[in-house]
Write a protein that holds these residues in place. Structure first.
Motif, PDB file in Angstrom:
ATOM      1  N   ALA A 147      20.718  11.208 -13.835  1.00 25.83           N
ATOM      2  CA  ALA A 147      20.308  11.835 -12.580  1.00 25.83           C
ATOM      3  C   ALA A 147      20.801  13.269 -12.579  1.00 25.83           C
ATOM      4  N   SER A 148      20.066  14.101 -11.909  1.00 18.62           N
ATOM      5  CA  SER A 148      20.513  15.481 -11.738  1.00 18.62           C
ATOM      6  C   SER A 148      20.511  15.791 -10.243  1.00 18.62           C
ATOM      7  N   VAL A 149      21.537  16.501  -9.841  1.00 15.37           N
ATOM      8  CA  VAL A 149      21.660  16.878  -8.431  1.00 15.37           C
ATOM      9  C   VAL A 149      21.459  18.381  -8.332  1.00 15.37           C
ATOM     10  N   HIS A 150      20.577  18.759  -7.445  1.00 19.16           N
ATOM     11  CA  HIS A 150      20.273  20.176  -7.243  1.00 19.16           C
ATOM     12  C   HIS A 150      20.709  20.567  -5.839  1.00 19.16           C
ATOM     13  N   PRO A 151      21.492  21.636  -5.729  1.00 21.93           N
ATOM     14  CA  PRO A 151      21.953  22.042  -4.396  1.00 21.93           C
ATOM     15  C   PRO A 151      20.783  22.372  -3.482  1.00 21.93           C
ATOM     16  N   THR A 152      20.884  21.971  -2.234  1.00 20.25           N
ATOM     17  CA  THR A 152      19.865  22.312  -1.250  1.00 20.25           C
ATOM     18  C   THR A 152      20.086  23.767  -0.822  1.00 20.25           C
ATOM     19  N   ALA A 153      19.099  24.349  -0.202  1.00 22.07           N
ATOM     20  CA  ALA A 153      19.192  25.752   0.221  1.00 22.07           C
ATOM     21  C   ALA A 153      20.355  25.941   1.206  1.00 22.07           C
ATOM     22  N   ILE A 154      20.479  25.046   2.185  1.00 24.37           N
ATOM     23  CA  ILE A 154      21.569  25.185   3.163  1.00 24.37           C
ATOM     24  C   ILE A 154      22.918  25.025   2.480  1.00 24.37           C
ATOM     25  N   SER A 155      22.974  24.208   1.437  1.00 21.48           N
ATOM     26  CA  SER A 155      24.229  24.020   0.709  1.00 21.48           C
ATOM     27  C   SER A 155      24.659  25.304   0.002  1.00 21.48           C
ATOM     28  N   LYS A 156      23.699  26.031  -0.539  1.00 21.64           N
ATOM     29  CA  LYS A 156      24.015  27.309  -1.197  1.00 21.64           C
ATOM     30  C   LYS A 156      24.542  28.326  -0.176  1.00 21.64           C
ATOM     31  N   TYR A 157      23.890  28.399   0.985  1.00 23.34           N
ATOM     32  CA  TYR A 157      24.370  29.294   2.046  1.00 23.34           C
ATOM     33  C   TYR A 157      25.755  28.870   2.517  1.00 23.34           C
ATOM     34  N   ASN A 158      25.942  27.562   2.652  1.00 16.40           N
ATOM     35  CA  ASN A 158      27.223  27.039   3.110  1.00 16.40           C
ATOM     36  C   ASN A 158      28.348  27.406   2.141  1.00 16.40           C
ATOM     37  N   THR A 159      28.099  27.257   0.848  1.00 14.46           N
ATOM     38  CA  THR A 159      29.115  27.604  -0.151  1.00 14.46           C
ATOM     39  C   THR A 159      29.493  29.076  -0.035  1.00 14.46           C
ATOM     40  N   PHE A 160      28.505  29.935   0.089  1.00 15.12           N
ATOM     41  CA  PHE A 160      28.767  31.373   0.247  1.00 15.12           C
ATOM     42  C   PHE A 160      29.588  31.634   1.505  1.00 15.12           C
ATOM     43  N   LEU A 161      29.199  31.011   2.618  1.00 18.73           N
ATOM     44  CA  LEU A 161      29.907  31.237   3.879  1.00 18.73           C
ATOM     45  C   LEU A 161      31.330  30.673   3.837  1.00 18.73           C
ATOM     46  N   GLN A 162      31.522  29.541   3.179  1.00 21.28           N
ATOM     47  CA  GLN A 162      32.867  28.992   3.043  1.00 21.28           C
ATOM     48  C   GLN A 162      33.754  29.943   2.237  1.00 21.28           C
ATOM     49  N   LEU A 163      33.227  30.459   1.129  1.00 18.70           N
ATOM     50  CA  LEU A 163      33.999  31.414   0.319  1.00 18.70           C
ATOM     51  C   LEU A 163      34.315  32.674   1.111  1.00 18.70           C
ATOM     52  N   LEU A 164      33.334  33.157   1.859  1.00 22.94           N
ATOM     53  CA  LEU A 164      33.545  34.333   2.706  1.00 22.94           C
ATOM     54  C   LEU A 164      34.626  34.049   3.754  1.00 22.94           C
ATOM     55  N   LEU A 165      34.601  32.854   4.337  1.00 26.31           N
ATOM     56  CA  LEU A 165      35.591  32.490   5.345  1.00 26.31           C
ATOM     57  C   LEU A 165      36.999  32.428   4.757  1.00 26.31           C
ATOM     58  N   VAL A 166      37.175  31.725   3.638  1.00 24.31           N
ATOM     59  CA  VAL A 166      38.540  31.614   3.100  1.00 24.31           C
ATOM     60  C   VAL A 166      39.033  32.955   2.589  1.00 24.31           C
ATOM     61  N   GLY A 167      38.136  33.760   2.041  1.00 23.49           N
ATOM     62  CA  GLY A 167      38.531  35.107   1.615  1.00 23.49           C
ATOM     63  C   GLY A 167      38.924  35.969   2.800  1.00 23.49           C
ATOM     64  N   SER A 168      38.117  35.936   3.854  1.00 26.68           N
ATOM     65  CA  SER A 168      38.411  36.716   5.064  1.00 26.68           C
ATOM     66  C   SER A 168      39.694  36.247   5.730  1.00 26.68           C
ATOM     67  N   THR A 169      39.900  34.943   5.751  1.00 29.84           N
ATOM     68  CA  THR A 169      41.104  34.384   6.365  1.00 29.84           C
ATOM     69  C   THR A 169      42.348  34.806   5.601  1.00 29.84           C
ATOM     70  N   THR A 170      42.220  34.873   4.288  1.00 32.62           N
ATOM     71  CA  THR A 170      43.353  35.256   3.445  1.00 32.62           C
ATOM     72  C   THR A 170      43.668  36.736   3.560  1.00 32.62           C
ATOM     73  N   ILE A 171      42.640  37.560   3.645  1.00 30.94           N
ATOM     74  CA  ILE A 171      42.865  39.009   3.658  1.00 30.94           C
ATOM     75  C   ILE A 171      43.119  39.554   5.067  1.00 30.94           C
ATOM     76  N   ALA A 172      42.677  38.837   6.101  1.00 28.40           N
ATOM     77  CA  ALA A 172      42.788  39.343   7.480  1.00 28.40           C
ATOM     78  C   ALA A 172      44.193  39.805   7.860  1.00 28.40           C
TER      79      ALA A 172
END
Length: 183
Positions: free
Chosen positions: A116-141
């Protein structure tokens, strides 16, 4: 992967400058690695497993350590980690359900047998980006000379919503596009 415990250590110690620098280096190296693999067609089964595993390990490390320092709300940490645990369990299930007989322990872990192969959904790709942005922003704030409180709080609500939507996108009718059984 090697940087994750070190980043977590520096967050817990309150050395956000070092943690932020290491997070930046880890992010850039991940981007370069992905670009090189695509550019020179160097993808592999092992790489397709290790890259998302490294991303999940980094996100898990960041979420847990930031929540432990009270820099990330505990309910949000539970949403993020809960989605990842649920998707991991689903991946184990899909691997087992799609593995051709005989279903043995050795064959389950033999990734040369595609099932089986799992392909990320579009919302999942946006979510990953936003999560990374959040933890980065939280760390640097805390390191910045200006306040990001309202922006970070808004981003926390946005990430909670996209994390829930992302998890739901893998169940029901959305799962047909995300999971493909290999014949």
């Amino acid at each position: 992967m090697a940087a994750c415990p070190v980043i977590g250590y520096y967050i817990l110690e309150g050395d956000l400058s070092t943690a932020t620098a290491l997070l930046f280096v880890a992010g850039v190296s991940d981007l370069v690695d992905g670009w090189l693999a695509r550019r020179f067609n160097m993808g592999s089964v092992l790489g397709s497993i290790l890259d998302p595993a490294a991303d999940k390990l980094l996100m898990t490390t960041m979420v847990i350590t930031l929540a432990m320092r009270d820099m990330l709300p505990l309910p949000l940490a539970i949403i993020i980690l809960g989605r990842d645990v649920a998707l991991s369990l689903a991946a184990f299930y899909f691997r087992y359900a799609s593995l051709p007989p005989p279903k043995t322990f050795a064959r389950y872990w033999d990734f040369s047998i595609p099932s089986a192969s799992v392909h990320p959904t579009a919302i999942s790709k946006y979510n990953t980006f936003l999560q990374l942005l959040l933890v980065g922003s939280t760390t640097i704030a805390p390191l910045l000379p200006f306040e990001l409180g309202t922006a970070v709080t808004g981003m926390q609500w946005l990430v909670a919503g996209t994390t829930i939507a992302s998890g739901l996108s893998y169940v029901g009718t959305g799962s047909r596009a995300a999971v493909k059984y290999v014949k």
